[in-house]
Scaffold this motif. Structure first.
Motif, mmCIF file in Angstrom:
data_model
loop_
_atom_site.group_PDB
_atom_site.id
_atom_site.type_symbol
_atom_site.label_atom_id
_atom_site.label_comp_id
_atom_site.label_asym_id
_atom_site.label_seq_id
_atom_site.Cartn_x
_atom_site.Cartn_y
_atom_site.Cartn_z
ATOM 1 N N PHE A 1 0.625 -1.454 -0.146
ATOM 2 C CA PHE A 1 0.323 -0.132 0.136
ATOM 3 C C PHE A 1 1.034 0.713 -0.143
ATOM 4 N N LEU A 2 2.442 0.930 0.379
ATOM 5 C CA LEU A 2 2.930 2.881 0.330
ATOM 6 C C LEU A 2 3.170 2.781 -1.002
ATOM 7 N N GLU A 3 3.038 1.941 -2.069
ATOM 8 C CA GLU A 3 3.750 2.928 -3.229
ATOM 9 C C GLU A 3 2.380 3.465 -3.724
ATOM 10 N N ARG A 4 0.710 3.937 -2.824
ATOM 11 C CA ARG A 4 0.570 5.161 -2.870
ATOM 12 C C ARG A 4 0.600 6.308 -2.318
ATOM 13 N N SER A 5 1.163 6.108 -1.649
ATOM 14 C CA SER A 5 1.953 7.132 -0.558
ATOM 15 C C SER A 5 2.710 8.316 -0.885
ATOM 16 N N ILE A 6 3.915 6.829 -1.726
ATOM 17 C CA ILE A 6 4.753 7.642 -1.645
ATOM 18 C C ILE A 6 5.597 7.415 -3.479
ATOM 19 N N GLU A 7 5.848 8.668 -3.358
ATOM 20 C CA GLU A 7 5.949 8.548 -4.986
ATOM 21 C C GLU A 7 7.429 8.897 -5.417
ATOM 22 N N LYS A 8 7.269 9.147 -7.080
ATOM 23 C CA LYS A 8 8.841 8.910 -7.419
ATOM 24 C C LYS A 8 9.542 10.485 -7.337
ATOM 25 N N GLY A 9 10.820 11.365 -6.504
ATOM 26 C CA GLY A 9 11.085 12.242 -6.307
ATOM 27 C C GLY A 9 10.437 13.132 -5.384
#
Length: 545
Positions: free
Chosen positions: A99-107
């Protein structure tokens, strides 16, 4: 702007964010100011990524350059991100947290802390992480990062941005409400003076170091405890004002006569305690006081002065002890000390013969002044006092709450004194947060030797018995206390009767021994105590009587 301005009117807060802030208890601008960080990340210990080696535990700050969720053969999904700083890059892995993919973005710039291992290269498994946001300079080492409590849809980064944008204006609205003398005497755990309120809030939101943040937190903690203490004092004062009692007069008749006839001098602590108790009894409010003092500090004589104050005002007094043996001992002490005054205490125990019990009940039911001393028989349903004005409970920790309350309910509004060398936690808490006042006997009467307490394990039992026997051979006496009278299948505790026989036929076969417990007849108990007092018994085996 004011501290009570609704948070909706702050720049950067619309209706949607205001609703989310409400979930965090933030409704006004003042609430936002007092929404302090719940933890801090010390970026001053940040290490360059290139310096990390497998087996190390490190803290880094880096920018996410790639991310993704990797499935495993066993069905576990792992979120992975590659982060980079000026020295190099490393892979970070969060097993079971896709689920961290939704809160951590590239950059995004991340602060990561955790162990480093080797898995197809260096890999850091974050024990904790802070998302510093997109576009943040990755070289933020040397700063203390404030982490705020957040909610779904409102990250701590947004909250931190809102607080930082309005902090200077809000701090200008803060008024110091603690008196200067109170603040001047207060200090934190390191002995430093506590900062003013506005300075403390600035330290909490923009700390230069962890120590700064802790100083700010100490200030808020101090005022919270300070106001709780004021509230408890106010509650205690209100409880006392509603506790109507008997206003005794200071006649100085029996009390002065007792003081003049004592064969010893009262200690300063005893005099102080007597004055505190007398002040309670002279007031129109009912006394509810704990007298705490070590064994041998002279609690009983303090209680006797209070009892005589009630008697010389025409009231009855009662002193309750947990065992018949102790009640009988108190009665003998009173008989000796009160002899010059012509007062004879009334002994009330469950073992009194029926005829004597009826005579005692009749005396208690009359309104004639007297001093009764006894066991829980004083609080049994058929016991009535005609004019009870003072009640003392010795070794109060050995009575239940209901038994203690029952004695206080025997009269209309008798003053109540609890005595103990080891008060139960509830009683100590009542002295701090309830309506129980405290007097302490913190010194011993002249001639009393200090008590040395030592703890020995069961493996040292033989050496302890040898020590007792050696002391007896030097002309001294000893006693051994056991928790129960007889052995029981339901208990592993050693029993007095069994151990008496074992000691008598074993290590102390040549010594003069006696057994004492609550089932022994009163006359026989008194004879055993007399013999022990006169040195006719070397070793006394007893229960907690």
């Amino acid at each position: 702007m004011f501290l009570d301005t609704p948070v909706t009117y702050l720049k950067g807060v619309g209706p949607r964010r205001a609703e989310l802030l409400r979930k965090l208890g933030v409704v006004t601008a003042g609430d936002l100011l007092y929404h302090v960080p719940h933890r801090y990340e010390d970026a001053s210990t940040v290490a360059p990524i290139a310096s990390l080696e497998p087996g190390m535990d490190g803290t880094i700050i880096g920018t996410v350059i790639s991310k993704g969720v990797i499935p495993t053969r066993k069905g576990l999904r792992i979120f992975q991100a590659v982060v980079r700083d000026s020295s190099g890059l490393i892979e970070a892995a969060w097993p079971g947290q896709p689920f961290l993919e939704r809160s951590i973005e590239k950059g995004d710039v991340l602060l990561l802390s955790g162990p480093v291992r080797f898995f197809h290269g260096r890999q850091l498994t974050p024990r904790d992480y802070v998302n510093l946001g997109n576009g943040v300079d990755g070289t933020v080492s040397g700063k203390v990062l404030s982490v705020y409590r957040a909610t779904e849809g409102l990250s701590f980064k947004v909250i931190r941005g809102l607080i930082d944008a309005h902090l200077d204006v809000l701090l200008g609205l803060v008024t110091e409400y603690l008196p200067r003398d109170v603040l001047a005497r207060a200090s934190d755990s390191d002995g430093q003076k506590l900062p003013a309120l506005a300075d403390a809030l600035l330290m909490l939101h923009r700390p230069h170091s962890i120590a700064d943040a802790m100083r700010g937190r100490a200030r808020l903690a101090f005022e919270e405890l300070f106001f709780v203490h004021l509230l408890q004092l106010r509650a205690k004062q209100l409880a006392r004002s509603r506790r109507g009692g008997i206003a005794f007069e200071n006649k100085r008749e029996l009390t002065s006569a007792l003081k003049a006839s004592l064969p010893f001098q009262l200690t300063d602590a005893q005099i102080r305690a007597i004055r505190e108790i007398a002040a309670d009894m002279f007031s129109e409010f009912r006394m509810n006081r704990l007298l705490q003092g070590d064994v041998g500090s002279g609690k009983t004589i303090v209680a006797l002065f209070a009892a005589l104050l009630a008697v010389e005002n025409g009231y009855q007094a009662a002193i309750m002890a947990p065992t018949e043996l102790l009640a009988e001992q108190h009665a003998r002490t009173m008989e000796r000390l009160f002899q010059p005054l012509g007062i004879h205490p009334v002994l009330v125990t469950g073992s009194l013969p029926a005829r004597e019990r009826r005579e005692v009940a009749a005396r208690l039911a009359s309104t004639a002044p007297l001093i009764a001393v006894g066991t829980h028989a004083l609080v049994q349903g058929d016991t009535r006092f005609g004019r009870l004005g003072f009640a003392a409970i010795d070794e109060q920790h050995r009575f239940g709450v209901e038994q203690r309350a029952a004695l206080g309910a025997k009269g209309e509004r008798p003053d109540l004194l609890l005595m103990s060398a080891t008060p139960i936690p509830r009683s100590l808490a009542m002295t701090k947060y309830g309506d129980l006042d405290l007097s302490v006997l913190d010194e011993r009467p002249p001639g009393r030797k200090p008590v040395t307490t030592a703890l020995r394990r069961e493996t040292a039992r033989a050496r302890v018995l040898e020590f007792i026997d050696e002391q007896i051979s030097r002309g001294r006496q000893g006693y051994i206390v056991y928790p129960i009278i007889d052995e029981s299948e339901n208990s592993y505790l050693k029993a007095a009767t069994t151990m008496f026989e074992s000691l008598k036929t074993g290590p102390f076969g040549a010594r003069r021994m006696a057994l004492l417990h609550g089932r022994i007849h009163a006359a026989e108990r008194e004879e055993i105590m007399r013999r022990f007092r006169d040195g006719e018994i070397d070793l006394l085996v007893a229960t907690t009587v």
